[in-house]
Design an enzyme around this catalytic site. Structure first.
Site, PDB file in Angstrom:
ATOM      1  N   ARG A  99       0.834  -1.193   0.000  1.00  0.00           N
ATOM      2  CA  ARG A  99       0.000   0.000   0.000  1.00  0.00           C
ATOM      3  C   ARG A  99       0.876   1.255   0.000  1.00  0.00           C
ATOM      4  O   ARG A  99       2.005   1.237   0.459  1.00  0.00           O
ATOM      5  CB  ARG A  99      -0.905   0.019   1.234  1.00  0.00           C
TER       6      ARG A  99
ATOM      7  N   TYR B  67      -1.613  -3.379  -7.146  1.00  0.00           N
ATOM      8  CA  TYR B  67      -1.280  -4.228  -6.017  1.00  0.00           C
ATOM      9  C   TYR B  67      -2.310  -4.230  -4.874  1.00  0.00           C
ATOM     10  O   TYR B  67      -2.739  -3.163  -4.416  1.00  0.00           O
ATOM     11  CB  TYR B  67       0.075  -3.792  -5.424  1.00  0.00           C
TER      12      TYR B  67
ATOM     13  N   LYS C 249      -9.589  -2.806   1.553  1.00  0.00           N
ATOM     14  CA  LYS C 249      -9.337  -1.651   2.421  1.00  0.00           C
ATOM     15  C   LYS C 249     -10.214  -0.465   2.042  1.00  0.00           C
ATOM     16  O   LYS C 249     -10.692   0.271   2.899  1.00  0.00           O
ATOM     17  CB  LYS C 249      -7.868  -1.252   2.344  1.00  0.00           C
TER      18      LYS C 249
ATOM     19  N   HIS D 143     -10.518  -3.124  11.381  1.00  0.00           N
ATOM     20  CA  HIS D 143      -9.387  -3.926  10.861  1.00  0.00           C
ATOM     21  C   HIS D 143      -9.112  -5.059  11.847  1.00  0.00           C
ATOM     22  O   HIS D 143      -8.129  -5.025  12.576  1.00  0.00           O
ATOM     23  CB  HIS D 143      -8.176  -2.998  10.716  1.00  0.00           C
TER      24      HIS D 143
ATOM     25  N   SER E 293      -1.186  -3.748  10.195  1.00  0.00           N
ATOM     26  CA  SER E 293      -0.786  -4.594   9.074  1.00  0.00           C
ATOM     27  C   SER E 293       0.500  -5.348   9.404  1.00  0.00           C
ATOM     28  O   SER E 293       1.434  -4.768   9.955  1.00  0.00           O
ATOM     29  CB  SER E 293      -0.571  -3.716   7.840  1.00  0.00           C
TER      30      SER E 293
ATOM     31  N   CYS F 182       1.052  -7.596  11.639  1.00  0.00           N
ATOM     32  CA  CYS F 182       1.297  -7.750  13.079  1.00  0.00           C
ATOM     33  C   CYS F 182       0.550  -8.926  13.684  1.00  0.00           C
ATOM     34  O   CYS F 182       0.354  -8.980  14.902  1.00  0.00           O
ATOM     35  CB  CYS F 182       0.968  -6.461  13.811  1.00  0.00           C
TER      36      CYS F 182
ATOM     37  N   ASP G 253      -8.983 -10.346   8.595  1.00  0.00           N
ATOM     38  CA  ASP G 253      -8.541  -8.965   8.358  1.00  0.00           C
ATOM     39  C   ASP G 253      -9.588  -7.897   8.683  1.00  0.00           C
ATOM     40  O   ASP G 253      -9.231  -6.826   9.132  1.00  0.00           O
ATOM     41  CB  ASP G 253      -8.092  -8.808   6.899  1.00  0.00           C
TER      42      ASP G 253
ATOM     43  N   ARG H 240       2.782 -11.826  -0.801  1.00  0.00           N
ATOM     44  CA  ARG H 240       1.446 -12.226  -0.321  1.00  0.00           C
ATOM     45  C   ARG H 240       0.928 -13.466  -1.025  1.00  0.00           C
ATOM     46  O   ARG H 240       1.327 -13.777  -2.144  1.00  0.00           O
ATOM     47  CB  ARG H 240       0.452 -11.083  -0.557  1.00  0.00           C
TER      48      ARG H 240
HETATM   49  P1  GTP Z   1      -2.054  -7.884   7.248  1.00  0.00           P
HETATM   50  O1  GTP Z   1      -2.503  -8.913   6.291  1.00  0.00           O
HETATM   51  O2  GTP Z   1      -1.014  -6.962   6.677  1.00  0.00           O
HETATM   52  O3  GTP Z   1      -3.173  -7.091   7.837  1.00  0.00           O
HETATM   53  O4  GTP Z   1      -1.202  -8.643   8.410  1.00  0.00           O
HETATM   54  P2  GTP Z   1      -1.630  -9.565   9.643  1.00  0.00           P
HETATM   55  O5  GTP Z   1      -1.969  -8.701  10.811  1.00  0.00           O
HETATM   56  O6  GTP Z   1      -2.633 -10.561   9.228  1.00  0.00           O
HETATM   57  O7  GTP Z   1      -0.238 -10.275  10.017  1.00  0.00           O
HETATM   58  P3  GTP Z   1       0.201 -11.815   9.876  1.00  0.00           P
HETATM   59  O8  GTP Z   1      -0.609 -12.733  10.751  1.00  0.00           O
HETATM   60  O9  GTP Z   1       0.283 -12.161   8.458  1.00  0.00           O
HETATM   61  O10 GTP Z   1       1.671 -11.763  10.502  1.00  0.00           O
HETATM   62  C1  GTP Z   1       2.682 -10.949   9.973  1.00  0.00           C
HETATM   63  C2  GTP Z   1       4.032 -11.477  10.358  1.00  0.00           C
HETATM   64  O11 GTP Z   1       4.144 -11.583  11.783  1.00  0.00           O
HETATM   65  C3  GTP Z   1       4.326 -12.883   9.803  1.00  0.00           C
HETATM   66  O12 GTP Z   1       5.648 -12.936   9.350  1.00  0.00           O
HETATM   67  C4  GTP Z   1       4.124 -13.787  10.992  1.00  0.00           C
HETATM   68  O13 GTP Z   1       4.912 -14.942  10.926  1.00  0.00           O
HETATM   69  C5  GTP Z   1       4.526 -12.895  12.170  1.00  0.00           C
HETATM   70  N1  GTP Z   1       3.791 -13.264  13.407  1.00  0.00           N
HETATM   71  C6  GTP Z   1       2.453 -13.457  13.537  1.00  0.00           C
HETATM   72  N2  GTP Z   1       2.122 -13.836  14.793  1.00  0.00           N
HETATM   73  C7  GTP Z   1       3.295 -13.882  15.487  1.00  0.00           C
HETATM   74  C8  GTP Z   1       3.610 -14.196  16.846  1.00  0.00           C
HETATM   75  O14 GTP Z   1       2.760 -14.538  17.677  1.00  0.00           O
HETATM   76  N3  GTP Z   1       4.932 -14.102  17.196  1.00  0.00           N
HETATM   77  C9  GTP Z   1       5.902 -13.731  16.300  1.00  0.00           C
HETATM   78  N4  GTP Z   1       7.158 -13.668  16.728  1.00  0.00           N
HETATM   79  N5  GTP Z   1       5.632 -13.438  15.001  1.00  0.00           N
HETATM   80  C10 GTP Z   1       4.344 -13.506  14.610  1.00  0.00           C
HETATM   81  C1  SPV Z   2      -2.743  -4.648   5.092  1.00  0.00           C
HETATM   82  O1  SPV Z   2      -1.777  -3.972   4.692  1.00  0.00           O
HETATM   83  O2  SPV Z   2      -3.290  -4.426   6.207  1.00  0.00           O
HETATM   84  C2  SPV Z   2      -3.255  -5.762   4.288  1.00  0.00           C
HETATM   85  C3  SPV Z   2      -2.710  -5.951   2.928  1.00  0.00           C
HETATM   86  O3  SPV Z   2      -4.130  -6.489   4.743  1.00  0.00           O
HETATM   87  S1  SPV Z   2      -3.449  -4.896   1.751  1.00  0.00           S
HETATM   88  O4  SPV Z   2      -4.690  -5.517   1.290  1.00  0.00           O
HETATM   89  O5  SPV Z   2      -2.507  -4.760   0.638  1.00  0.00           O
HETATM   90  O6  SPV Z   2      -3.737  -3.628   2.360  1.00  0.00           O
HETATM   91 MN    MN Z   3      -4.709  -5.898   6.891  1.00  0.00          MN
END
Ligand code: GTP
Ligand code: SPV
Ligand code: MN
Length: 596
Positions: A69, A211, A220, A240, A262, A264, A287, A378
């Site tokens: 983004r 993208y 979003k 979110h 994002s 996290c 999400d 992704r």
């Molecule tokens: P968006 O799709 O961008 O909104 O992200 P999200 O909040 O769904 O994050 P996601 O679960 O994909 O995690 C992002 C990164 O953090 C990945 O590389 C995960 O492996 C890492 N991660 C997720 N949960 C944990 C955790 O409990 N501990 C650690 N150390 N890393 C984590």
């Molecule tokens: C985020 O950035 O929080 C996402 C990926 O879930 S995107 O759809 O590209 O915003």
């Molecule tokens: Mn997201």
């Protein structure tokens, strides 16, 4: 193409402006999906993966300027600047539309314009909203098939007069006669990219990016920015947040909605595999949550999406096996490594890769010293392919939320978990959430930034009004309001090692929350909120050093006090729209820290 006069007029208007070589109305069928993929393979943009290893799946490499983004190029365009508020980029609608009409003029030359009728939420559900996206990107069409409900059933539901949200999208790269993409990801240079929202007329205009969140406009743009503004006007919430159902050994269900910025941890928590005996988790969404108060006075959540657009790096059979199973077939990958046997790979997949083609299309080995997959690489996959998808995930009624969790990625200071003392304190906790930057946005560089309710890039109106909306929802929910917690899975020690194992072991923290809701678990009062003592957490079978646990549950009052100046600056930016109840929370917080 249905018989909706307003829709047809809008499509004709866009066609006259963008001048595509032809127009195609999408029906959402598999044949259409396969056709898109064939076009993309022929254009040199998609690589078909090994059919035996990963059936019906494709890899894309985007342009390096188009991997995430672009928050600096994202606008909330309201008549009055103050209605967009201090956290959003703003231009007046007339000015922004004039700029963008100039860019859209002839921008689809040499391309097909696709019209995608889609539903956010189960088709026909009272909570669902219909959008129609016009795009010149077959990649977007295919992704929309997975991420939303696309097709003729949507047009049928719309009828001749139904309401829809127009979503205009172009990659901003017209083709001259005889020209083709020839393997070059089409997009416009960064200064021509605009992700524009007009919440006063429920309209989305996106230009120049192909993208993810910039281009799949149901996600979003519609389901968060436009929907949050609609929710504010209509008394509901678009957040979110992931949605997960946790069932305890006694069979009691808890529905949890968690807002992390994002990259996290939402997708991971949404699909967690509890490591404690007798607890079961089922995924409802990873999400976005849309939530309404129903007649019983409780808050019900639905997931408006139909798929996952998840972060690839770090996803492995150890960390998130349910995500790995969700992407075994029928998946789209973007900016991952292509392996020698035509499969995908990324950092943190926990299987070796000695050679491949990296996300930039170059020959790659781990010895190159550069990552093979982009940090924001992704996967896109249908939610129905998740082995722990909840049977209620498409229930139009939604699920009643018991627990809200806020959080962020903080190496230091913020402890593993704390609980709000009441609703207003919980809103303050969410409003002041902060996180270290990730690869999910191209232009975020600061060491730590406030990300209120993980909505900083996604709130479609003034953040002060948004907080006020949260306070008011609490008033309406009264004693049926969800309990509010704050977590940080990302603490590190001085040597840079994670203090908390995370992933499935996060169930131990969720268990404490559920027991708090049931009135079974103890908590101690600290200046930041209610916290468990080490013995209150179920750590059975976990080998975690006592000093690490102590560090994870410590409240460093001086460290928090050291952030008060930043807090005052942050709240100060909200100006007149800062709710009095938020000011009261700040004052009470300072008093608890002994700095009142
Ligand atoms: P968006 O799709 O961008 O909104 O992200 P999200 O909040 O769904 O994050 P996601 O679960 O994909 O995690 C992002 C990164 O953090 C990945 O590389 C995960 O492996 C890492 N991660 C997720 N949960 C944990 C955790 O409990 N501990 C650690 N150390 N890393 C984590
Ligand atoms: C985020 O950035 O929080 C996402 C990926 O879930 S995107 O759809 O590209 O915003
Ligand atoms: Mn997201």
């Amino acid at each position: 193409m249905g018989n909706h006069k307003k829709l047809q007029a809008w499509v004709s208007e866009v066609q006259a402006m963008c001048q595509p070589s032809d127009v195609a109305w999408c029906d959402g069928t598999k044949a259409e999906y396969d056709h898109m993929m064939q076009l993309l393979v022929d254009a040199g943009l998609a690589t078909k993966l090994n059919e035996a290893k990963r059936p019906n799946s494709y890899l894309f490499r985007s342009d390096p300027s188009d991997v995430a983004r672009v928050e600096d190029r994202t606008y909330i365009s309201t008549k009055n600047k103050v209605d967009a508020g201090p956290t959003n980029n703003w231009l007046a609608p007339d000015e922004l539309k004039t700029i963008m009409r100039g860019l859209y003029q002839g921008c689809m030359k040499g391309r097909t314009m696709y019209v995608i009728p889609f539903s956010m939420g189960p088709i026909g559900s009272p909570i669902a909203k219909i959008g129609v996206q016009v795009t010149d990107s077959p990649y977007v069409v295919a992704n929309m098939h997975l991420m939303t409900r696309v097709g003729t059933r949507v047009l049928d539901t719309l009828g001749s007069t139904g309401e829809f949200i127009p979503c205009l999208h172009s990659v901003g790269k017209p083709l001259a006669p005889g020209q083709a993409d020839n393997g070059v990801w089409p997009c416009a240079p960064i200064e021509k990219k605009y992700i524009a929202h007009f919440p006063e007329e429920n309209l989305i205009w996106s230009f120049g990016s192909g993208y993810g969140g910039n281009a799949l406009l149901g996600k979003k743009c519609l389901a968060l920015r436009i929907a949050s503004a609609m929710g504010h006007k209509e008394g509901w919430m678009a957040e979110h947040m992931l949605i997960v159902r946790l069932t305890n050994p006694a069979g009691r269900r808890f529905h949890i909605a968690a807002a992390f910025p994002s990259a996290c941890g939402k997708t991971n928590l949404a699909m967690l595999q509890p490591t404690i005996k007798g607890w079961k988790a089922e995924c409802l969404g990873d999400d976005i949550a849309w939530m309404k108060i129903k007649d019983d006075g409780r808050l019900y959540a639905i997931n408006p999406e139909a798929g996952f657009f998840g972060v690839a790096p770090g996803t492995s059979y150890n960390s998130n096996p349910m995500a790995m199973d969700s992407i075994r077939a029928n998946a789209i990958f973007t900016n991952c490594v292509l392996t020698d046997d035509n499969d995908v790979w990324w950092e943190g997949m926990d299987v070796p890769c000695t050679h491949g083609i990296d996300w930039k299309g170059k020959d790659w080995t781990p010895a190159s010293g550069q990552v093979g997959a982009h940090g924001n690489a992704r996967f896109t996959a249908p939610a129905s392919q998740c082995p722990v998808i909840c049977s209620d995930w498409e229930n139009p009624e939604g699920v009643p939320i018991d627990i809200f969790i806020f959080g962020g990625r903080r190496t230091r200071v913020m402890p593993l978990v704390h609980q709000a003392m009441n609703w207003d304190h919980g809103v303050f906790m969410g409003a002041t959430a902060a996180s270290e930057p990730t690869a999910a946005a191209l232009d975020v560089k600061s060491a730590l930034r406030r990300d209120p309710m993980a909505m900083l890039p996604f709130c479609g109106y003034n953040v002060g009004d948004y907080w006020n909306h949260w306070f008011k929802m609490g008033d309406r929910l009264g004693n049926k309001a969800p309990a509010i917690f704050y977590v940080n899975w990302f603490r590190k020690n001085d040597k840079g090692k994670w203090l908390w194992p995370g992933f499935g072991d996060n169930s131990r923290v969720l268990k404490w929350m559920c027991e708090r809701v049931e009135g079974k678990a103890d908590a101690i009062q600290t200046p930041i909120g209610l916290m468990p003592k080490p013995q209150d957490l179920d750590l059975t079978g976990l080998d975690i050093p006592a000093e690490d646990l102590q560090e994870l549950l410590k409240v460093d009052v001086n460290a928090f006090a050291g952030e008060l100046e930043d807090l005052d600056n942050y709240m100060g930016k909200v100006g007149d729209r800062l709710p009095k109840r938020m000011k009261d929370q700040v004052a009470q917080y300072k008093a608890r820290l002994g700095r009142g």
